[in-house]
Design a protein around this motif. Structure first.
Motif, PDB file in Angstrom:
ATOM      1  N   ALA A   1       0.658  -1.036   0.080  1.00 46.58           N
ATOM      2  CA  ALA A   1       0.085   0.108  -0.017  1.00 46.58           C
ATOM      3  C   ALA A   1       1.127   1.334   0.073  1.00 46.58           C
ATOM      4  O   ALA A   1       0.777   2.126   1.111  1.00 46.58           O
ATOM      5  CB  ALA A   1      -1.058  -0.025   0.981  1.00 46.58           C
ATOM      6  N   THR A   2       1.472   1.364  -1.038  1.00 43.03           N
ATOM      7  CA  THR A   2       2.594   2.697  -1.318  1.00 43.03           C
ATOM      8  C   THR A   2       1.680   3.797  -0.928  1.00 43.03           C
ATOM      9  O   THR A   2       2.527   4.724  -0.183  1.00 43.03           O
ATOM     10  CB  THR A   2       2.962   2.712  -2.885  1.00 43.03           C
ATOM     11  N   ASN A   3       0.373   4.192  -1.164  1.00 48.83           N
ATOM     12  CA  ASN A   3      -0.095   5.368  -0.978  1.00 48.83           C
ATOM     13  C   ASN A   3      -0.717   5.410   0.330  1.00 48.83           C
ATOM     14  O   ASN A   3      -1.516   6.591   0.833  1.00 48.83           O
ATOM     15  CB  ASN A   3      -1.215   5.523  -2.221  1.00 48.83           C
TER      16      ASN A   3
ATOM     17  N   ALA B   1       0.784  -0.746  -4.933  1.00 44.33           N
ATOM     18  CA  ALA B   1      -0.346  -0.077  -4.436  1.00 44.33           C
ATOM     19  C   ALA B   1      -1.602  -0.839  -5.160  1.00 44.33           C
ATOM     20  O   ALA B   1      -1.287  -1.742  -6.217  1.00 44.33           O
ATOM     21  CB  ALA B   1      -0.302   1.247  -4.724  1.00 44.33           C
TER      22      ALA B   1
ATOM     23  N   THR C   1      -1.608   4.890  -9.039  1.00 42.12           N
ATOM     24  CA  THR C   1      -1.893   5.096  -7.689  1.00 42.12           C
ATOM     25  C   THR C   1      -0.351   5.037  -6.934  1.00 42.12           C
ATOM     26  O   THR C   1       0.162   5.765  -6.264  1.00 42.12           O
ATOM     27  CB  THR C   1      -2.905   4.331  -6.890  1.00 42.12           C
ATOM     28  N   HIS C   2      -0.031   3.940  -7.601  1.00 46.65           N
ATOM     29  CA  HIS C   2       1.696   3.651  -7.073  1.00 46.65           C
ATOM     30  C   HIS C   2       2.569   4.725  -7.448  1.00 46.65           C
ATOM     31  O   HIS C   2       3.248   5.188  -6.729  1.00 46.65           O
ATOM     32  CB  HIS C   2       2.102   2.188  -7.624  1.00 46.65           C
TER      33      HIS C   2
ATOM     34  N   SER D   1       2.270   7.927  -5.727  1.00 46.75           N
ATOM     35  CA  SER D   1       2.601   8.016  -4.553  1.00 46.75           C
ATOM     36  C   SER D   1       4.135   8.172  -4.439  1.00 46.75           C
ATOM     37  O   SER D   1       4.770   8.706  -3.490  1.00 46.75           O
ATOM     38  CB  SER D   1       2.117   6.757  -3.534  1.00 46.75           C
TER      39      SER D   1
END
Length: 132
Positions: free
Chosen positions: A71-73, A99, A104-105, A108
């Motif tokens: 969950a990078t973000n 992510a 999203t990845h 982030s």
């Protein structure tokens, strides 16, 4: 007696069935992107290599300063920002995080590049750590 000062550590965030497996709570959102990214074998290699070099490798379920994980973000970005605010030098490990979507990845990682000491790959981190 003084506590020895640790100069570096790998903090592994959210490496748990709840996130990595489809049947986990976050599995429907993260399991497939994590598997597709190939992040797990890279992270396993990083963990083993860091431990061989004598660095602490700390697995945590939720937020604690620094590192790599799922969950990078979410947990990774929040933890890295908080650790930076506390004065830690943080190098998010860009090829050991994932992510729910590539977009999203990437967003982030762009944020982390601006708010930390800069993203590094696992190989670059191992070079920073030095030889075994």
């Amino acid at each position: 007696m003084a506590i020895p000062r640790v100069r570096a550590a790998v903090i592994a965030l959210h490496w748990q069935v709840n996130v990595l497996r489809p049947e986990g709570f976050f599995g429907p959102m993260l399991a497939a992107p994590v598997a597709a990214s190939g992040v797990v074998p890279r992270a396993v290699r990083l963990h083993a290599a860091a431990a061989e070099r004598g660095l602490p490798v700390v697995f945590v379920r939720f937020t604690i300063p620094v590192g790599e994980g799922v969950a990078t973000n979410l947990v990774v970005e929040q933890t890295a920002r908080h650790a930076t605010d506390l004065g830690f030098t943080v190098y998010p490990v860009s090829d050991c995080v994932a992510a729910a979507s590539p977009e999203t990845h990437a967003a982030s990682l762009a944020n982390l590049e601006l708010t930390t000491a800069g993203c590094r790959t696992a190989d670059q981190v191992l070079d920073l750590i030095g030889p075994r």
